[in-house]
Design a protein around this motif. Structure first.
Motif: not given
Length: 336
Positions: A17-23
């Protein structure tokens, strides 16, 4: 990899998912670290009573966050090894553990399968590490890293080699110092502490009574005197930890903290220091170190399974309360 690089790799190979980020990756990684931090695995099968275990301990420093009270802090790491088995890696930040000795005790007893193993603890002589192994509930043989002694002697040899002797007195002094220093390594290798002390006192005496004819030659004996004094203090603070390194080496037994230093590179430096520009909180570094050690030891799955089993267990006080309620209901069925 850094957390940002992990996200880039995931997006390149997996339909995430594009919502997954480094945070997100960081929070989930640290959550795993929280779950496995206090997990104790079942004890291994007991080995032979003569099985020898070696615990090598070292430390590495990482940069703290700008808002933190400290600019850098130490992560304690190392390996527990025995012949014929894969070494076990451990790491922790001291401020995040109430009792480091208790954590090491659990590690040693779990993997050795006994409450009183034959243990040798190899350190580099740092004061912070020296205070740990005396707190273990079983006897441990301290060993001072032979490589660190050798490097200190090597420094003395370099100073003597750099002496620029011009007069006959200076040439004799250089020759005598070279003889004394060259014999130091043999004394330490064969655990002849009396002769080593005698050689060092001869070096100090010669450095202090020689009358040099040039200023450059005068500075070198002063440096040598200072370094020999440092070596005296180093050996005195680690008294009882020097061994017959030659005998241990011929018996293929560890005499240095090489496996602990490799753990520093594998657990700490590769992720937190070398080519990494992040700054860390002690809590974040401690939890990430737990995950890295679990992956290296191939027991991450087992630790997570043990955590889930613990969560499924009913706490003892709750179980007693439920049992009391059941007994009360059986005694008076219409009371509830």
């Amino acid at each position: 990899m850094s957390y940002r690089r992990v996200v880039e790799t995931l997006r390149e190979f997996l339909p995430v998912d594009d919502k997954i980020n480094h945070v997100t990756v960081r929070n989930r990684t640290l959550r795993v670290g929280v779950r496995i931090d206090a997990i104790e695995l079942p004890r291994a099968q007991p080995r032979s009573p003569t099985t020898e275990w070696t615990l090598a301990i070292d430390g590495g420093f990482v940069r703290g966050r700008a808002k933190a009270e400290i600019r850098s802090f130490e992560i304690l790491t190392g390996r527990l090894a025995t012949p014929g088995e894969k070494p076990r890696v451990f790491a922790c930040v001291r401020s995040e553990l109430p009792d480091v000795a208790q954590r090491l005790t659990s590690l040693i007893q779990t993997h050795s399968g006994t409450s009183h193993p034959q243990l040798s603890v190899i350190t580099d002589g740092a004061n912070g590490i020296q205070n740990i192994y005396p707190q273990l509930p079983f006897a441990a043989t301290p060993i001072l890293d032979g490589f660190h002694i050798s490097m200190r002697v090597r420094h003395l040899e370099q100073i003597v080699r750099g002496l620029l002797a011009r007069s006959e007195t200076e040439q004799y002094t250089k020759k005598a110092l070279r003889t004394y220093v060259s014999r130091l390594r043999w004394c330490f290798w064969h655990a002849n502490a009396v002769k080593a002390e005698h050689r060092m006192r001869q070096i100090l005496l010669l450095c202090r009574i020689v009358v040099a004819q040039s200023a450059r030659f005068t500075r070198s004996p002063e440096q040598l005197d200072y370094r020999v004094g440092e070596l005296f203090a180093y050996l005195e603070s680690n008294s009882g930890s020097t061994i017959a390194y030659g005998k241990h080496y011929r018996e293929h037994r560890p005499i240095s903290t090489a496996m602990a230093e490799s753990a520093v590179n594998q657990v700490i430096n590769a992720r937190m220091c070398k080519h990494q520009h992040m700054r860390w909180t002690p809590r974040g570094a401690h939890l990430l170190a737990q995950v890295r050690c679990a992956v290296i030891n191939d027991d991450l799955t087992a630790r997570l399974a043990a955590y889930r089993a613990r969560m499924d267990e009913v706490p003892e006080d709750v179980a007693r309360f439920l049992e009391f309620m059941q007994q009360a209901e059986e005694a008076e069925p219409h009371a509830f």
